[in-house]
Design an enzyme around this catalytic site. Structure first.
Site, PDB file in Angstrom:
ATOM      1  N   GLY A  29       0.855  -1.185   0.000  1.00 23.50           N
ATOM      2  CA  GLY A  29       0.000   0.000   0.000  1.00 23.50           C
ATOM      3  C   GLY A  29       0.884   1.225   0.000  1.00 23.50           C
ATOM      4  O   GLY A  29       2.101   1.129  -0.195  1.00 23.50           O
ATOM      5  N   MET A  31       1.809   3.027   2.396  1.00 21.74           N
ATOM      6  CA  MET A  31       2.654   3.221   3.572  1.00 21.74           C
ATOM      7  C   MET A  31       3.412   1.990   4.010  1.00 21.74           C
ATOM      8  O   MET A  31       4.333   2.081   4.812  1.00 21.74           O
ATOM      9  CB  MET A  31       1.780   3.697   4.735  1.00 21.74           C
ATOM     10  CG  MET A  31       1.165   5.032   4.478  1.00 21.74           C
ATOM     11  SD  MET A  31      -0.264   5.329   5.514  1.00 21.74           S
ATOM     12  CE  MET A  31      -1.515   4.381   4.704  1.00 21.74           C
ATOM     13  N   LYS A  49       3.893  -6.816   8.404  1.00 27.29           N
ATOM     14  CA  LYS A  49       3.608  -5.547   7.745  1.00 27.29           C
ATOM     15  C   LYS A  49       4.761  -4.607   8.042  1.00 27.29           C
ATOM     16  O   LYS A  49       5.006  -4.250   9.201  1.00 27.29           O
ATOM     17  CB  LYS A  49       2.301  -4.988   8.310  1.00 27.29           C
ATOM     18  CG  LYS A  49       1.822  -3.788   7.582  1.00 27.29           C
ATOM     19  CD  LYS A  49       0.397  -3.507   7.977  1.00 27.29           C
ATOM     20  CE  LYS A  49      -0.250  -2.663   6.920  1.00 27.29           C
ATOM     21  NZ  LYS A  49      -1.665  -2.490   7.150  1.00 27.29           N
ATOM     22  N   ASP A 143     -10.465   3.114  10.295  1.00 30.43           N
ATOM     23  CA  ASP A 143     -10.254   2.856   8.864  1.00 30.43           C
ATOM     24  C   ASP A 143     -10.951   1.558   8.461  1.00 30.43           C
ATOM     25  O   ASP A 143     -10.353   0.688   7.848  1.00 30.43           O
ATOM     26  CB  ASP A 143      -8.740   2.782   8.600  1.00 30.43           C
ATOM     27  CG  ASP A 143      -8.410   2.930   7.124  1.00 30.43           C
ATOM     28  OD1 ASP A 143      -9.255   3.434   6.365  1.00 30.43           O
ATOM     29  OD2 ASP A 143      -7.294   2.532   6.728  1.00 30.43           O
TER      30      ASP A 143
END
Ligand code: 3AM
Length: 509
Positions: A29, A31, A49, A143
């Site tokens: 993504g 970020m 991540k 989110d």
């Protein structure tokens, strides 16, 4: 550590903190990048991540990120992707998650288009359960979007990225004035930069449910800011226009999720969860079948909600749970009768729901009523009809009900009722009545002054009809201030009538 050439990762094959070997890139993504990795200490597959180096620059951002990761790591729930570990390697923070074999809910919607209604409800319930656990601990997701919901191989939804996105989102927003990420699900208050609370997650979940039901997000625009402004200013396109077989009960839940007005939106994720569970059991009882994801969720419904289901949908679970066979037969027979009546009773609503609206027909919307807009009406007996419960018909919570008095041998009077006050007046085109005792007969009345204390003072708007568990009654659209549900007979075998919600629908202004 390895280097990056542009944004192309060359981290593959290296180990973070000497422990997590990055085996394959599974997604990326703005970020961060997600890797399938191998935990060489516990010897199992995990997901890592890894934040991009340029986002990880600021000490205060990093500290907040760590704090959030720690908080989210406390959440342990079947519908939350478990955080296993968090750390930093070469100045880049990373989070280690359980590895979920499957796909995101977004991928699923892209693959199938709109989803089955029970399947959509099942996912929405699972997401609501995950959010409830987080909200109870003071953690707001901020989110909620189908990209952040993983569907595992058994079809269970698991929410990820709790709260973690916040600091990075803010950084992304302010760094160069661009909006990073999607605004397809953003709540109006978030779009305006106001305080973000659990109600913002409720709004976003409502948009996710809308997308599951229609196959598309409600708003499109040239850019993310344009879409965000539509969330602030524009009404959602009517769900029943886009998907006519959506029931009025489900449409009302969706309306109350996605209201731009925080007073009118669900205040609490638990109330939404209960209503979604109710709607799932009503829809399942109506269709007489449950498949896939819905079956799993139905198994976990509270007993009261589950009791609406047809017998054959519950028997095997009871057997599996080892319930005594004799009790099962007795309880089962009673519930079978109730469930059959429920199905029959919803016939009218189903007929209405499956009639596609003519293109260009005016969209109706639920008109919010004041919190204590209900009043009991008992002109004949004079003993009152649970006046203390009347607020429950306008509280958007289907688990609370107003009920008539108990009549052991039928009503024994012309009628009893409950009215709602739509001050200052409303041209209602439909009235929705939700009941837990389907099968009673009622007429709808209106009044412009009053509320009248005798039935003669009211104007009769509809003839007597049998009410199903979620009944939508068409009205002429004339203006009245008070609307009365005048119950003229109870359902066979019932000693009272219970109404959980009364909702009025009018043309959009
Ligand atoms: O890019 P796609 O949609 O193929 O499924 C997630 C998504 O895949 C995957 O990473 C991508 C970006 O979010 N992903 C995220 N968390 C995951 C996890 N815990 C995951 N895959 C497995 N386990």
């Amino acid at each position: 550590m390895a280097s990056t050439i542009g944004r192309v990762s060359t981290y593959l094959g290296t180990s973070l903190s000497g422990r997590y070997r990055l085996d394959a890139q599974v997604g990326t993504g703005g970020m961060s990048t997600v890797y399938r990795a191998f935990d060489t200490v516990l010897e199992r597959q995990v997901a890592v991540k890894l934040m991009h180096r340029d986002i990880a620059g600021h000490a205060d951002q990093l500290e907040r990120f760590r704090r959030e990761a720690r908080a989210v790591a406390q959440l342990n729930h079947p519908h939350i992707v478990q955080v296993i570990d968090a750390g930093e390697d070469d100045g880049m923070p990373y989070i280690v998650f359980e590895f979920v074999e499957g796909e995101t809910l977004k991928d699923r919607i892209r693959r199938f288009g709109r989803l089955d209604i029970p399947e959509s409800l099942a996912y929405a319930i699972e997401i609501a359960r995950a959010l409830a656990v987080a909200h109870d601990r003071g953690i707001v997701h901020r989110d909620v979007k189908p990209q952040n919901v993983l569907v595992d191989e058994e079809g269970q939804a698991k929410v990820t990225d709790f709260g973690i996105a916040r600091t990075l989102d803010q950084e992304g927003l302010t760094a160069d004035g661009r909006v990073l990420g999607t605004t397809d699900y953003v709540s109006p208050e978030q779009a305006l930069g106001h305080a973000v609370t659990g109600q913002s997650d409720i709004y976003s979940l409502g948009i996710v449910l809308y997308e599951m039901l229609t196959g598309d997000v409600p708003f499109h625009g040239d850019n993310q800011v344009a879409v965000a402004m539509k969330h602030v200013r524009e009404e959602l396109p009517d769900i029943q226009y886009r998907r006519p077989e959506v029931s009025s009960a489900l449409a009302s839940v969706l309306d109350a999720c996605t209201s731009k007005d925080l007073e009118r939106r669900y205040q609490d994720i638990h109330a939404l969860q209960r209503d979604l569970e109710d709607v799932l059991s009503i829809e399942t009882a109506r269709s007489g079948q449950a498949t896939g994801e819905a079956t799993q969720v139905l198994r976990t419904l509270p007993p009261q909600t589950r009791s609406r289901l047809p017998l054959r949908m519950r028997t095997s679970w009871r057997l599996a749970a080892g319930a005594a066979a004799a009790a099962l037969v007795l309880v089962g027979v009673g519930l079978y009768v109730a469930a059959n009546r429920t199905e029959r009773g919803t016939g009218v609503a189903r007929e209405n729901d499956s009639t596609p609206r003519r293109s260009g027909a005016p969209a109706l919307r639920q008109v919010p009523l004041k919190a204590r807009a209900g009043g009991d009406f008992d002109p004949l007996g004079g003993d009152g009809e649970h006046a203390d419960e009347t607020a429950f018909v306008t509280d958007n919570d289907t688990s609370t009900t107003w009920s008539t008095e108990t009549y052991s041998a039928g009503l024994q009077k012309d009628g009893v009722g409950i009215w709602v006050d739509a001050a200052p007046g409303l041209e209602a085109r439909e009235i929705d009545v939700l009941t837990t005792t389907p099968g009673f007969t009622a007429e709808i009345y209106g009044a412009t002054s009053g509320p009248p204390d005798a039935i003669d003072g009211w104007t009769k708007l509809t003839d007597a009809r049998e009410f199903g568990s979620s009944e939508r009654v068409k009205l002429s659209g004339e203006r009245y201030r008070w609307y009365l549900v005048w119950i003229t007979s109870l359902a066979p075998e019932e000693r009272n009538a219970e109404i959980s919600e009364i909702r009025l629908r009018a043309r959009r202004q």
